[in-house]
Design a protein around this motif. Sequence first.
Motif, PDB file in Angstrom:
ATOM      1  N   THR A   1      35.599   9.695 121.159  1.00  0.00           N
ATOM      2  CA  THR A   1      35.024  10.923 120.629  1.00  0.00           C
ATOM      3  C   THR A   1      33.547  11.047 120.990  1.00  0.00           C
ATOM      4  N   PHE A   2      32.740  10.019 120.700  1.00  0.00           N
ATOM      5  CA  PHE A   2      31.307  10.065 120.978  1.00  0.00           C
ATOM      6  C   PHE A   2      30.949   9.054 122.061  1.00  0.00           C
ATOM      7  N   SER A   3      30.183   9.504 123.033  1.00  0.00           N
ATOM      8  CA  SER A   3      29.812   8.651 124.168  1.00  0.00           C
ATOM      9  C   SER A   3      28.462   7.982 123.928  1.00  0.00           C
ATOM     10  N   LEU A   4      28.146   7.061 124.815  1.00  0.00           N
ATOM     11  CA  LEU A   4      26.797   6.494 124.893  1.00  0.00           C
ATOM     12  C   LEU A   4      26.039   7.378 125.875  1.00  0.00           C
ATOM     13  N   ARG A   5      25.090   8.130 125.402  1.00  0.00           N
ATOM     14  CA  ARG A   5      24.441   9.152 126.226  1.00  0.00           C
ATOM     15  C   ARG A   5      23.633   8.617 127.399  1.00  0.00           C
ATOM     16  N   LYS A   6      23.097   7.416 127.274  1.00  0.00           N
ATOM     17  CA  LYS A   6      22.233   6.881 128.335  1.00  0.00           C
ATOM     18  C   LYS A   6      22.980   5.942 129.271  1.00  0.00           C
ATOM     19  N   ARG A   7      24.300   5.853 129.120  1.00  0.00           N
ATOM     20  CA  ARG A   7      25.122   4.979 129.956  1.00  0.00           C
ATOM     21  C   ARG A   7      26.154   5.797 130.708  1.00  0.00           C
ATOM     22  N   HIS A   8      26.553   5.280 131.865  1.00  0.00           N
ATOM     23  CA  HIS A   8      27.610   5.926 132.641  1.00  0.00           C
ATOM     24  C   HIS A   8      28.894   5.129 132.471  1.00  0.00           C
ATOM     25  N   PRO A   9      29.963   5.767 131.986  1.00  0.00           N
ATOM     26  CA  PRO A   9      31.210   5.032 131.783  1.00  0.00           C
ATOM     27  C   PRO A   9      31.865   4.645 133.104  1.00  0.00           C
ATOM     28  N   VAL A  10      32.577   3.533 133.064  1.00  0.00           N
ATOM     29  CA  VAL A  10      33.376   3.067 134.189  1.00  0.00           C
ATOM     30  C   VAL A  10      34.624   3.944 134.303  1.00  0.00           C
ATOM     31  N   ASN A  11      35.115   4.400 133.134  1.00  0.00           N
ATOM     32  CA  ASN A  11      36.319   5.221 133.098  1.00  0.00           C
ATOM     33  C   ASN A  11      36.266   6.105 131.853  1.00  0.00           C
ATOM     34  N   VAL A  12      36.844   7.287 131.966  1.00  0.00           N
ATOM     35  CA  VAL A  12      37.010   8.196 130.829  1.00  0.00           C
ATOM     36  C   VAL A  12      38.445   8.704 130.886  1.00  0.00           C
ATOM     37  N   MET A  13      39.127   8.625 129.771  1.00  0.00           N
ATOM     38  CA  MET A  13      40.488   9.159 129.679  1.00  0.00           C
ATOM     39  C   MET A  13      40.545  10.153 128.520  1.00  0.00           C
ATOM     40  N   LYS A  14      41.326  11.192 128.684  1.00  0.00           N
ATOM     41  CA  LYS A  14      41.519  12.185 127.622  1.00  0.00           C
ATOM     42  C   LYS A  14      42.831  11.887 126.902  1.00  0.00           C
ATOM     43  N   SER A  15      42.781  11.930 125.589  1.00  0.00           N
ATOM     44  CA  SER A  15      43.983  11.700 124.787  1.00  0.00           C
ATOM     45  C   SER A  15      44.865  12.933 124.813  1.00  0.00           C
ATOM     46  N   ASN A  16      46.130  12.719 124.592  1.00  0.00           N
ATOM     47  CA  ASN A  16      47.094  13.812 124.569  1.00  0.00           C
ATOM     48  C   ASN A  16      47.200  14.355 123.143  1.00  0.00           C
ATOM     49  N   ASP A  17      46.084  14.893 122.646  1.00  0.00           N
ATOM     50  CA  ASP A  17      46.074  15.515 121.326  1.00  0.00           C
ATOM     51  C   ASP A  17      45.468  16.913 121.457  1.00  0.00           C
ATOM     52  N   ILE A  18      45.409  17.653 120.383  1.00  0.00           N
ATOM     53  CA  ILE A  18      44.923  19.030 120.474  1.00  0.00           C
ATOM     54  C   ILE A  18      43.448  19.117 120.849  1.00  0.00           C
ATOM     55  N   TYR A  19      42.707  18.044 120.646  1.00  0.00           N
ATOM     56  CA  TYR A  19      41.274  18.028 120.972  1.00  0.00           C
ATOM     57  C   TYR A  19      40.991  17.456 122.352  1.00  0.00           C
ATOM     58  N   GLN A  20      42.025  16.885 122.995  1.00  0.00           N
ATOM     59  CA  GLN A  20      41.809  16.171 124.256  1.00  0.00           C
ATOM     60  C   GLN A  20      40.692  15.145 124.065  1.00  0.00           C
ATOM     61  N   THR A  21      40.789  14.371 122.999  1.00  0.00           N
ATOM     62  CA  THR A  21      39.752  13.417 122.598  1.00  0.00           C
ATOM     63  C   THR A  21      39.437  12.454 123.735  1.00  0.00           C
ATOM     64  N   PRO A  22      38.159  12.382 124.128  1.00  0.00           N
ATOM     65  CA  PRO A  22      37.794  11.454 125.199  1.00  0.00           C
ATOM     66  C   PRO A  22      37.663  10.018 124.692  1.00  0.00           C
ATOM     67  N   VAL A  23      38.081   9.095 125.555  1.00  0.00           N
ATOM     68  CA  VAL A  23      37.901   7.662 125.304  1.00  0.00           C
ATOM     69  C   VAL A  23      37.104   7.132 126.479  1.00  0.00           C
ATOM     70  N   TYR A  24      35.996   6.450 126.187  1.00  0.00           N
ATOM     71  CA  TYR A  24      35.054   5.998 127.210  1.00  0.00           C
ATOM     72  C   TYR A  24      35.105   4.478 127.335  1.00  0.00           C
ATOM     73  N   LEU A  25      35.058   4.005 128.571  1.00  0.00           N
ATOM     74  CA  LEU A  25      34.986   2.567 128.864  1.00  0.00           C
ATOM     75  C   LEU A  25      33.705   2.291 129.625  1.00  0.00           C
ATOM     76  N   TYR A  26      32.897   1.384 129.092  1.00  0.00           N
ATOM     77  CA  TYR A  26      31.637   0.990 129.715  1.00  0.00           C
ATOM     78  C   TYR A  26      31.671  -0.510 130.006  1.00  0.00           C
ATOM     79  N   ARG A  27      30.869  -0.926 130.962  1.00  0.00           N
ATOM     80  CA  ARG A  27      30.699  -2.357 131.233  1.00  0.00           C
ATOM     81  C   ARG A  27      29.217  -2.631 131.429  1.00  0.00           C
ATOM     82  N   LEU A  28      28.732  -3.639 130.760  1.00  0.00           N
ATOM     83  CA  LEU A  28      27.299  -3.990 130.882  1.00  0.00           C
ATOM     84  C   LEU A  28      27.085  -4.893 132.070  1.00  0.00           C
TER      85      LEU A  28
END
Length: 170
Positions: free
Chosen positions: A143-170
């Motif tokens: 739902t909420f991202s890390l604004r100062k980081r670039h995700p390695v991957n983003v996937m949208k959930s299959n719900d009415i909001y298309q809820t984003p899921v973010y994957l980051y790696r340090l």
Amino acid sequence: MSLLAIIVVLIASLVAGSLLFWTLRLGIGPVPTSPSVQKTILEILPDHLTGDAVELGCGWGQLLNLLQVKYPTQTIYGYERSPIPAMFSQLTTGACIKKQDFFNGDFQQTGLILCYLYPGAMEKIEQKLIPELPSGCWIVTHTFSLRKRHPVNVMKSNDIYQTPVYLYRL
């Protein structure tokens, strides 16, 4: 009114009061993650993990169960300051629940952080927590991202909001 009814009303009032108090104190209540978002999280989690898996603000423990399924040999920790959800999570997941502010936690052995928090907490994670995490640590948010980081991957959930899921790696 019978004594039993009075006791039930009293306990329910104490539970509701505790949840309200901690929701106001922390700025967010223990909101469950929908099954469709859980499925997306399971898909985006890295296959291999070195170190512990930690959920920040674990609430009722649903995502702890997800981590235990994905990483059965890893140590799983949850941080939750609200006492009622913390007790529920401890009883239903068996994970180690730390009833403390996660900004005071020790994450030296952490391989993955999972969280569903509000934007203000996400900013504080970027400022205070990320600099303390080990190199190579994964971070999964939804739902909420890390604004100062670039995700390695983003996937949208299959719900009415298309809820984003973010994957980051340090």
